[in-house]
Design an enzyme around this catalytic site. Structure first.
Site, PDB file in Angstrom:
ATOM      1  N   HIS A  24      36.580 -15.664 126.006  1.00  0.00           N
ATOM      2  CA  HIS A  24      37.398 -14.467 126.344  1.00  0.00           C
ATOM      3  C   HIS A  24      38.756 -14.404 125.860  1.00  0.00           C
ATOM      4  O   HIS A  24      39.219 -15.316 125.217  1.00  0.00           O
ATOM      5  CB  HIS A  24      37.003 -14.337 127.647  1.00  0.00           C
ATOM      6  CG  HIS A  24      37.556 -15.062 128.557  1.00  0.00           C
ATOM      7  ND1 HIS A  24      38.775 -15.473 128.664  1.00  0.00           N
ATOM      8  CD2 HIS A  24      37.078 -15.796 129.702  1.00  0.00           C
ATOM      9  CE1 HIS A  24      38.940 -16.567 129.613  1.00  0.00           C
ATOM     10  NE2 HIS A  24      38.009 -16.392 130.356  1.00  0.00           N
ATOM     11  N   HIS A  27      41.045 -17.767 126.574  1.00  0.00           N
ATOM     12  CA  HIS A  27      40.717 -18.582 125.740  1.00  0.00           C
ATOM     13  C   HIS A  27      41.440 -18.419 124.298  1.00  0.00           C
ATOM     14  O   HIS A  27      42.439 -19.258 123.859  1.00  0.00           O
ATOM     15  CB  HIS A  27      39.333 -18.989 125.369  1.00  0.00           C
ATOM     16  CG  HIS A  27      38.623 -19.109 126.621  1.00  0.00           C
ATOM     17  ND1 HIS A  27      37.538 -18.393 126.910  1.00  0.00           N
ATOM     18  CD2 HIS A  27      38.612 -20.212 127.705  1.00  0.00           C
ATOM     19  CE1 HIS A  27      36.866 -18.846 127.951  1.00  0.00           C
ATOM     20  NE2 HIS A  27      37.392 -19.927 128.452  1.00  0.00           N
ATOM     21  N   CYS A 133      32.940 -29.763 142.497  1.00  0.00           N
ATOM     22  CA  CYS A 133      32.641 -28.452 142.023  1.00  0.00           C
ATOM     23  C   CYS A 133      32.138 -28.342 140.702  1.00  0.00           C
ATOM     24  O   CYS A 133      32.899 -28.821 139.725  1.00  0.00           O
ATOM     25  CB  CYS A 133      34.071 -27.253 142.141  1.00  0.00           C
ATOM     26  SG  CYS A 133      33.885 -25.799 141.187  1.00  0.00           S
ATOM     27  N   CYS A 136      34.177 -26.043 138.004  1.00  0.00           N
ATOM     28  CA  CYS A 136      35.767 -26.713 137.707  1.00  0.00           C
ATOM     29  C   CYS A 136      35.449 -28.132 136.859  1.00  0.00           C
ATOM     30  O   CYS A 136      36.064 -28.727 136.478  1.00  0.00           O
ATOM     31  CB  CYS A 136      36.736 -27.088 139.150  1.00  0.00           C
ATOM     32  SG  CYS A 136      37.211 -25.677 139.840  1.00  0.00           S
ATOM     33  N   CYS A 159      34.603 -23.342 146.583  1.00  0.00           N
ATOM     34  CA  CYS A 159      35.981 -23.724 145.805  1.00  0.00           C
ATOM     35  C   CYS A 159      36.865 -22.653 145.853  1.00  0.00           C
ATOM     36  O   CYS A 159      36.449 -21.521 145.432  1.00  0.00           O
ATOM     37  CB  CYS A 159      35.377 -24.320 144.453  1.00  0.00           C
ATOM     38  SG  CYS A 159      36.729 -23.904 143.234  1.00  0.00           S
ATOM     39  N   HIS A 162      36.806 -20.871 142.092  1.00  0.00           N
ATOM     40  CA  HIS A 162      35.472 -20.011 141.503  1.00  0.00           C
ATOM     41  C   HIS A 162      34.990 -19.398 142.587  1.00  0.00           C
ATOM     42  O   HIS A 162      33.957 -18.543 142.412  1.00  0.00           O
ATOM     43  CB  HIS A 162      34.722 -21.018 140.850  1.00  0.00           C
ATOM     44  CG  HIS A 162      34.877 -21.452 139.506  1.00  0.00           C
ATOM     45  ND1 HIS A 162      35.983 -22.718 139.519  1.00  0.00           N
ATOM     46  CD2 HIS A 162      35.164 -20.957 138.166  1.00  0.00           C
ATOM     47  CE1 HIS A 162      36.178 -22.881 138.115  1.00  0.00           C
ATOM     48  NE2 HIS A 162      35.527 -21.906 137.486  1.00  0.00           N
ATOM     49  N   LYS A 309      43.106 -13.574 137.754  1.00  0.00           N
ATOM     50  CA  LYS A 309      42.680 -14.301 136.693  1.00  0.00           C
ATOM     51  C   LYS A 309      41.732 -14.026 136.180  1.00  0.00           C
ATOM     52  O   LYS A 309      40.404 -13.614 136.626  1.00  0.00           O
ATOM     53  CB  LYS A 309      42.514 -15.966 137.232  1.00  0.00           C
ATOM     54  CG  LYS A 309      42.456 -16.781 135.875  1.00  0.00           C
ATOM     55  CD  LYS A 309      41.948 -18.151 136.090  1.00  0.00           C
ATOM     56  CE  LYS A 309      41.982 -18.840 134.876  1.00  0.00           C
ATOM     57  NZ  LYS A 309      41.008 -19.963 135.151  1.00  0.00           N
ATOM     58  N   LYS A 312      34.937 -14.675 133.124  1.00  0.00           N
ATOM     59  CA  LYS A 312      33.635 -14.102 132.749  1.00  0.00           C
ATOM     60  C   LYS A 312      32.986 -14.165 134.331  1.00  0.00           C
ATOM     61  O   LYS A 312      32.364 -13.181 134.533  1.00  0.00           O
ATOM     62  CB  LYS A 312      32.877 -15.027 131.925  1.00  0.00           C
ATOM     63  CG  LYS A 312      33.256 -14.775 130.428  1.00  0.00           C
ATOM     64  CD  LYS A 312      32.763 -13.444 130.040  1.00  0.00           C
ATOM     65  CE  LYS A 312      31.431 -13.496 129.789  1.00  0.00           C
ATOM     66  NZ  LYS A 312      30.900 -13.802 128.529  1.00  0.00           N
TER      67      LYS A 312
HETATM   68  N1  MSP Z   1      37.055 -27.849 128.951  1.00  0.00           N
HETATM   69  C1  MSP Z   1      38.072 -27.876 129.834  1.00  0.00           C
HETATM   70  C2  MSP Z   1      39.416 -28.435 129.290  1.00  0.00           C
HETATM   71  C3  MSP Z   1      39.477 -29.780 128.826  1.00  0.00           C
HETATM   72  S1  MSP Z   1      40.887 -30.190 127.818  1.00  0.00           S
HETATM   73  C4  MSP Z   1      40.637 -31.892 127.653  1.00  0.00           C
HETATM   74  C5  MSP Z   1      38.397 -26.475 130.392  1.00  0.00           C
HETATM   75  N2  MSP Z   1      37.664 -25.524 129.419  1.00  0.00           N
HETATM   76  S2  MSP Z   1      37.872 -23.927 129.734  1.00  0.00           S
HETATM   77  O1  MSP Z   1      37.236 -23.172 128.727  1.00  0.00           O
HETATM   78  O2  MSP Z   1      37.503 -23.651 131.117  1.00  0.00           O
HETATM   79  O3  MSP Z   1      39.445 -23.443 129.723  1.00  0.00           O
HETATM   80  C6  MSP Z   1      39.947 -23.723 128.425  1.00  0.00           C
HETATM   81  C7  MSP Z   1      41.334 -22.931 128.689  1.00  0.00           C
HETATM   82  O4  MSP Z   1      41.315 -21.677 128.877  1.00  0.00           O
HETATM   83  C8  MSP Z   1      42.205 -23.436 129.946  1.00  0.00           C
HETATM   84  O5  MSP Z   1      43.508 -23.890 129.535  1.00  0.00           O
HETATM   85  C9  MSP Z   1      42.287 -22.220 130.818  1.00  0.00           C
HETATM   86  O6  MSP Z   1      43.497 -22.242 131.549  1.00  0.00           O
HETATM   87  C10 MSP Z   1      42.456 -21.394 129.798  1.00  0.00           C
HETATM   88  N3  MSP Z   1      41.926 -19.984 130.415  1.00  0.00           N
HETATM   89  C11 MSP Z   1      40.723 -19.532 131.033  1.00  0.00           C
HETATM   90  N4  MSP Z   1      40.933 -18.329 131.689  1.00  0.00           N
HETATM   91  C12 MSP Z   1      42.247 -17.958 131.364  1.00  0.00           C
HETATM   92  C13 MSP Z   1      43.050 -16.696 131.756  1.00  0.00           C
HETATM   93  N5  MSP Z   1      42.435 -15.769 132.360  1.00  0.00           N
HETATM   94  N6  MSP Z   1      44.280 -16.683 131.261  1.00  0.00           N
HETATM   95  C14 MSP Z   1      44.836 -17.568 130.398  1.00  0.00           C
HETATM   96  N7  MSP Z   1      44.081 -18.894 130.033  1.00  0.00           N
HETATM   97  C15 MSP Z   1      42.967 -19.015 130.620  1.00  0.00           C
HETATM   98  O7  MSP Z   1      39.052 -26.103 131.127  1.00  0.00           O
END
Ligand code: MSP
Length: 531
Positions: A24, A27, A133, A136, A159, A162, A309, A312
């Site tokens: 999304h 990311h 969790c 997480c 949690c 989430h 925040k 999905k």
């Molecule tokens: N797999 C772990 C990271 C491991 S790094 C050694 C993870 N993955 S994630 O896919 O859930 O998230 C990846 C990144 O996307 C995180 O930095 C997270 O903060 C970011 N984001 C997820 N949702 C977000 C927003 N709504 N806004 C900004 N960044 C966000 O965590």
């Protein structure tokens, strides 16, 4: 090729993304921020390396695969191929490498790392009893949980992040002696105050570590989707321990010492929600292995939708293509990096995106480019005139261009991407004001003003030349088009080859360069927005 000493390179990483679902815009936000920084450093002539990738082990992915009647590896392969690699194209990411935690190179180096920690006495067997969790992929303390009163999980402990029920675990696991590193971590935060940025994230982490660190359970035996613990095949490695190691396994740890010395240590860009893993567990792991800690961990803010925040699971996820299909890739990149203070949360709305697209990209920058190029075509047959005597107004443009270049570079060094864009934008405003006041169309009416008209248009074009170079890391497509229209490629070379820190040096585009009109506006008007 010159081999550079350790520390000379700029090695930047994004988090590796879970493949349980498709990307999304949250990311994509991390990706574009990292990409802009990497492009800037590359164009400043630094030995730059941008790493991104996917996090594929652990219960979350395993359960998603089971729910979809497939194996975790087949699921990860599908998501990487159909969603995560295409994302990089959608938002125009120029990464140097893409690591998957299921890559053989990663698994091999993780095994080397683990065995070393085990042999050196940093890992022991213990009993874990507590909460976990899966969303997480994190062990939780009571403080991290709350009891819900309503909804599907009423009366259960969930949690706080989430809002999903946690699981109670009781397992014999391997533990990492993280508590041994408490004081060394506090010393690190003190000696290197910018190790964790921004300040708000730093303060939270320092407080957390001051409360005391427990040892960390780093293996699981109730499922097998993970990297096998080398001395005990009945356990797999805890997914975060596995994932964090990607930052060194991708650059040759344990396998290619020369590459490792050249790249490591890295600057890590992460969302603030995962800064703790990067600024506490990760440096402790590296210290235990006798390796250098990262240069910096920067925790950026969240994209908020409706004040929360975006995620999905809360059904507020927006796919990046929903934006790029209408506004284009450049606008996506520009919008998120200019409208949000990097390091703080920022609210996304379609109205704000449309308004900024129209005001800043279409009217501010796009129109400026079209008008200037069209006037050189109309008044000088497309051949860039030479400048003659510069007036105060012309010199003011030159000063703005020089200051914008150094201010933007200084902002990028602080990872203040929005401030860098604001500094660059002073050139857009200055040039628009300059043209309004100089009125080249009025000068063109009288041949006696020919020399002055030439100076005004040269000033506008060389200002645009600098602007194009400075904006190229943010909006690579439109700037490539404009670079060609300015006729800059022939005398100066390709746009990515321009030294960005030198963009403010006046007069680089030679008179006589061939300027060609833009066939279409750089940022066309968008009539309707389909949210
Ligand atoms: N797999 C772990 C990271 C491991 S790094 C050694 C993870 N993955 S994630 O896919 O859930 O998230 C990846 C990144 O996307 C995180 O930095 C997270 O903060 C970011 N984001 C997820 N949702 C977000 C927003 N709504 N806004 C900004 N960044 C966000 O965590």
């Amino acid at each position: 090729m010159t081999i550079m000493a350790a520390g000379d390179s700029f090695y930047l990483t994004t988090p590796i993304f879970y493949v349980n679902d498709v990307p999304h815009i949250g990311h994509a936000y991390t990706e574009v921020a990292a990409d802009v920084l990497a492009r800037w450093h590359r164009q400043a002539g630094e030995d730059t390396w941008l790493l991104t990738g996917t996090d594929e082990h652990g219960q979350k992915i395993l359960r998603t695969a089971v729910a979809n009647d497939t194996s975790p590896k087949a699921w990860a392969d599908k998501l990487v191929k159909e969603a995560w690699l295409p994302l990089l194209k959608t938002i125009n990411i120029a990464n140097d490498d893409f690591i998957r935690t299921t890559d053989e190179r990663h698994e091999r180096a993780v095994t080397i790392f683990l065995q070393k920690l085990y042999d050196d006495g940093y890992i022991y067997t213990g009993e874990y009893e507590g909460f976990y969790c899966v969303a997480c992929e994190e062990y939780k303390q009571l403080d991290d949980l709350m009891e819900t009163e309503t909804g599907d999980y009423a009366g259960q402990l969930v949690c706080k992040i989430h809002g999903r029920p946690i699981e109670v675990l009781k397992e014999t696991n391997y533990f990492f002696r993280m508590s041994d590193f408490e004081q060394r971590l506090l010393d690190l935060y003190e000696k290197q105050p910018d190790f964790i940025q921004p300040e708000s994230v730093r303060n939270e982490i320092v407080q957390f570590v001051k409360q005391g660190l427990a040892d960390l359970s780093i293996s699981r035996s109730s499922f097998d989707w993970g990297i096998t613990i080398p001395w005990d095949p009945s356990h797999v490695l805890y997914v975060w321990f596995d994932a964090l190691l990607n930052y060194i396994t991708a650059v040759g740890y344990g396998v290619d010492d020369e590459q490792f010395a050249r790249r490591w240590p890295a600057t890590h860009l992460v969302g603030k929600d995962i800064a703790r893993f990067h600024a506490v567990i990760w440096p402790a792991m590296l210290m235990a292995a006798g390796l250098e800690v990262p240069k910096q961990v920067f925790g950026h803010g969240w994209l908020l939708v409706g004040g929360e925040k975006m995620s999905k699971s809360k059904l507020t996820g927006i796919a990046p293509e929903q934006i790029t299909d209408t506004f284009g890739t450049d606008a996506f990149r520009f919008y998120f990096l200019s409208a949000i203070n990097f390091g703080q949360d920022g609210s996304f709305s379609w109205e704000d995106l449309s308004a900024r697209y129209q005001a800043e990209l279409a009217n501010g920058f796009g129109n400026l480019a079209s008008r200037v190029v069209a006037m050189v075509t109309r008044y000088f047959g497309g051949v860039l005139p030479a400048a003659s005597d510069y007036t105060d107004a012309d010199l003011a443009v030159q000063r703005v261009v020089a200051a914008a270049t150094s201010d933007a570079d200084a902002a990028i060094d602080r990872l203040a991407i929005n401030e860098a864009i604001a500094a660059i934008w002073t050139i857009v405003d200055e040039l628009n004001g300059y043209i309004t006041i100089q009125e080249p169309w009025a000068l063109a009416k009288d041949h006696a003003n020919r020399a002055r008209l030439g100076t005004v248009l040269y000033t506008a074009v060389d200002g645009l030349r600098a602007l194009t170079v400075l904006l190229s890391p943010v909006i690579p497509e439109a700037t490539t088009t404009l670079w060609r229209a300015l006729g800059a490629e022939l005398p100066l070379g390709a746009l990515p080859a321009q030294v960005i820190t030198d963009a403010g040096r006046w007069g680089q585009l030679p008179a006589g360069s061939v300027v060609t009109p833009l066939e279409a506006p750089l940022f066309p008007r968008i009539e309707t927005v389909e949210p």
